[in-house]
Design a protein around this motif. Structure first.
Motif, mmCIF file in Angstrom:
data_model
loop_
_atom_site.group_PDB
_atom_site.id
_atom_site.type_symbol
_atom_site.label_atom_id
_atom_site.label_comp_id
_atom_site.label_asym_id
_atom_site.label_seq_id
_atom_site.Cartn_x
_atom_site.Cartn_y
_atom_site.Cartn_z
ATOM 1 N N TYR A 1 4.839 -0.333 7.820
ATOM 2 C CA TYR A 1 5.811 -1.368 7.462
ATOM 3 C C TYR A 1 6.244 -1.223 6.010
ATOM 4 O O TYR A 1 5.422 -0.955 5.131
ATOM 5 C CB TYR A 1 5.199 -2.765 7.623
ATOM 6 C CG TYR A 1 4.871 -3.123 9.051
ATOM 7 C CD1 TYR A 1 5.888 -3.407 9.969
ATOM 8 C CD2 TYR A 1 3.556 -3.167 9.474
ATOM 9 C CE1 TYR A 1 5.571 -3.727 11.279
ATOM 10 C CE2 TYR A 1 3.238 -3.488 10.782
ATOM 11 C CZ TYR A 1 4.261 -3.774 11.679
ATOM 12 O OH TYR A 1 3.949 -4.080 12.980
ATOM 13 N N GLN B 1 9.528 -5.647 5.468
ATOM 14 C CA GLN B 1 9.144 -5.920 6.867
ATOM 15 C C GLN B 1 7.910 -6.809 6.977
ATOM 16 O O GLN B 1 7.799 -7.588 7.914
ATOM 17 C CB GLN B 1 8.888 -4.599 7.603
ATOM 18 C CG GLN B 1 10.166 -3.873 7.972
ATOM 19 C CD GLN B 1 9.863 -2.556 8.658
ATOM 20 O OE1 GLN B 1 9.076 -1.744 8.187
ATOM 21 N NE2 GLN B 1 10.496 -2.335 9.803
ATOM 22 N N VAL B 2 6.977 -6.675 6.035
ATOM 23 C CA VAL B 2 5.819 -7.575 6.097
ATOM 24 C C VAL B 2 6.006 -8.755 5.143
ATOM 25 O O VAL B 2 5.058 -9.446 4.789
ATOM 26 C CB VAL B 2 4.464 -6.875 5.790
ATOM 27 C CG1 VAL B 2 3.949 -6.179 7.018
ATOM 28 C CG2 VAL B 2 4.563 -5.947 4.623
ATOM 29 N N ASP C 1 1.471 -13.019 6.332
ATOM 30 C CA ASP C 1 0.505 -12.056 6.876
ATOM 31 C C ASP C 1 0.441 -12.048 8.408
ATOM 32 O O ASP C 1 -0.372 -11.363 8.991
ATOM 33 C CB ASP C 1 -0.891 -12.327 6.297
ATOM 34 C CG ASP C 1 -1.365 -13.743 6.595
ATOM 35 O OD1 ASP C 1 -0.568 -14.531 7.134
ATOM 36 O OD2 ASP C 1 -2.529 -14.054 6.304
ATOM 37 N N ARG D 1 2.333 -10.848 10.889
ATOM 38 C CA ARG D 1 2.558 -9.571 11.551
ATOM 39 C C ARG D 1 1.348 -8.645 11.406
ATOM 40 O O ARG D 1 0.931 -7.989 12.353
ATOM 41 C CB ARG D 1 3.765 -8.933 10.888
ATOM 42 C CG ARG D 1 4.422 -7.910 11.715
ATOM 43 C CD ARG D 1 5.816 -7.709 11.178
ATOM 44 N NE ARG D 1 6.610 -6.969 12.108
ATOM 45 C CZ ARG D 1 7.897 -6.680 11.899
ATOM 46 N NH1 ARG D 1 8.498 -7.108 10.809
ATOM 47 N NH2 ARG D 1 8.560 -5.997 12.770
ATOM 48 N N VAL D 2 0.820 -8.624 10.196
ATOM 49 C CA VAL D 2 -0.336 -7.768 9.931
ATOM 50 C C VAL D 2 -1.523 -8.206 10.783
ATOM 51 O O VAL D 2 -2.190 -7.403 11.434
ATOM 52 C CB VAL D 2 -0.699 -7.805 8.434
ATOM 53 C CG1 VAL D 2 -1.929 -6.958 8.156
ATOM 54 C CG2 VAL D 2 0.481 -7.329 7.582
ATOM 55 N N VAL E 1 -2.838 -0.960 9.973
ATOM 56 C CA VAL E 1 -1.547 -1.365 9.418
ATOM 57 C C VAL E 1 -1.327 -0.616 8.102
ATOM 58 O O VAL E 1 -2.164 -0.664 7.205
ATOM 59 C CB VAL E 1 -1.509 -2.884 9.176
ATOM 60 C CG1 VAL E 1 -0.169 -3.290 8.569
ATOM 61 C CG2 VAL E 1 -1.745 -3.629 10.486
ATOM 62 N N VAL F 1 1.068 -0.131 4.906
ATOM 63 C CA VAL F 1 2.100 -0.874 4.187
ATOM 64 C C VAL F 1 2.585 -0.084 2.977
ATOM 65 O O VAL F 1 1.783 0.511 2.245
ATOM 66 C CB VAL F 1 1.533 -2.238 3.714
ATOM 67 C CG1 VAL F 1 2.563 -3.008 2.895
ATOM 68 C CG2 VAL F 1 1.068 -3.073 4.909
#
Ligand code: ASP
Ligand code: MG
Length: 413
Positions: free
Chosen positions: A95, A99-100, A118, A120-121, A131, A133
């Motif tokens: 991501y 996106q995050v 947080d 999505r993560v 994940v 990032v």
């Protein structure tokens, strides 16, 4: 089951081979039963390359567009690492910062993180994914891509760890920890097992460039368990700690230095209210940061005023000071850009006397003249002639017994 945030710097992801090595390490940590979030830098040299590319098109690239460009460096590495992980059968998702939702202010090129969404993560972690990032970047309220300043991936990692309440934030870099001083100057320099966050801030700001200073501040604010380790060799690295029993702490943790200083003095200024502010205001207006400031005791209604600044600002600062000297009818302006600052740092000095005198005696024994002195609760800094840098740092390192392992690395006074 622990949640780990691991950050890998530019050299650690500098080639496909190295990305494979990182993938293996991440896979191992995951196989050991940890939830894994990985934050990456761009490949080493990439951010510089992109900056030059931008300048070749527009010598003064708009800050917004520069951030759009620079953010691609990290976008490359996160995709590559995720591909390497998937190849090895490890589910992974990459991501970008936006996106995050690493929400920042809109200060392009030096944005500050305001918050992280947080969700999505966490969802990915629940599904067993690693994940990955992109470091160094975020998004402002209007959806513009922002970057956090050079070295900013460290701050992304710490912020992710804070948001996720990770068990540890591990910063993998090309050194195996934080050292008592620069090993290139003192071969006996030793890796510190632990260092307090306050000491780390001093070591980082004084030139031990292991972590972006903002990341250390961030870690301190949210008490993020933070560890610096090597991505090339196994080892415990250095743990940054928050509560240190001062009586147990080593007296001195490290010797920092700064080669980039210059010293400026305005002599014979009138000794009355408002003079210091008048001088420094003129300097601040030119965007010059001042470090140490010393004003002497006045005599005959005048005094001397000295400060240090970055060497790159020396000429500009001298010009301003000459102007100010004229306005104030000061006697003269003198300067020296062949000076360095050496500092001894340790929380242990809070509860112990005699550190300053030992430091000054050590320098005197080497025939090193001290030009300026400044102190804080956990630090004593001196300005000396540039040619004495190596000698001074070596002498102090040995005088405080830093080559020996704590806790007996310094006799207590
Ligand atoms: N790639 C960015 C830089 O070179 C951010 C980082 O590596 O931390 O400064
Ligand atoms: Mg870095």
């Amino acid at each position: 089951m622990a949640l780990l945030v691991q950050k890998y710097g530019g050299t650690s992801v500098g080639s496909p081979e190295r990305i494979n090595t990182v993938a293996k390490r991440v896979a191992r940590s995951r196989a050991a039963g940890n939830d894994m979030v990985v934050v990456l830098s761009a490949m080493s040299g990439e951010t510089d390359r992109l900056i030059n590319l931008a300048r070749s098109v527009n010598p003064e690239p708009p800050a917004r567009e520069l951030d759009v460009l620079l953010a691609t460096g990290e976008q490359t590495t996160i995709a590559l690492l995720s591909m390497a992980l998937e190849r090895d059968g490890v589910p992974a998702r990459s991501y970008t910062g936006s996106q995050v939702h690493i929400l920042t202010d809109n200060a392009h090129g030096k944005a500050r993180i305001l918050g992280i969404d947080d969700k999505r993560v966490r969802d990915d972690l629940k599904k067993g994914r690693v994940v990955v990032v992109a470091g160094f970047q975020g998004v402002d309220e209007e959806g513009n891509i922002t970057t956090l300043g050079r070295g900013g991936s460290d701050t992304t990692a710490v912020a992710m760890a804070a948001a996720l309440k990770a068990d540890e934030c591990q910063i993998y870099t090309d050194v195996d920890g934080v050292y008592t001083t620069d090993p290139r100057i003192v071969p006996e320099a030793r890796r510190l097992d632990r260092v307090t966050v306050e000491e780390m801030l001093e070591l980082a700001s004084l030139g031990a460039k292991v972590l972006q200073i903002r990341s250390v501040e961030f870690a301190g604010k949210y008490k993020v368990p933070l560890r610096v380790l090597s991505s090339f060799e196994e080892g415990p690295g250095t743990l940054i700690t928050y509560e240190e029993d001062e009586m147990e702490a080593p007296l001195i943790s490290g010797i920092a230095f700064n080669r980039d200083e210059a010293k400026l003095t305005i002599r014979g200024v009138p000794d009355r209210p408002g003079i210091a502010s008048h001088i420094l205001e003129a300097i601040a207006k030119a965007n010059i940061n001042v470090d140490m400031i010393v004003q002497n005791v006045g005599a005959d209604g005048t005094t001397d005023f000295t400060f240090t600044a970055h060497r790159a600002d020396y000429k500009k600062a001298m010009d301003i000071l000459r102007l100010v000297a004229g306005q104030l009818k000061a006697k003269e302006v003198v300067g020296d850009d062949k000076i360095v600052k050496i500092s001894v740092i340790g929380v242990g000095m809070r509860s112990h006397a005699g550190i300053a005198s030992r430091m000054f005696q050590t320098l005197a024994d080497e025939g090193i003249n001290i030009q300026m002195i400044s102190t804080s609760e956990i630090k004593i800094s001196v300005v000396v002639e540039e040619k004495y840098l190596e000698l001074g740092v070596r002498a102090l390192h040995s005088a405080f017994g830093l080559e020996k392992a704590a806790p007996n690395n310094a006799q207590r006074g």
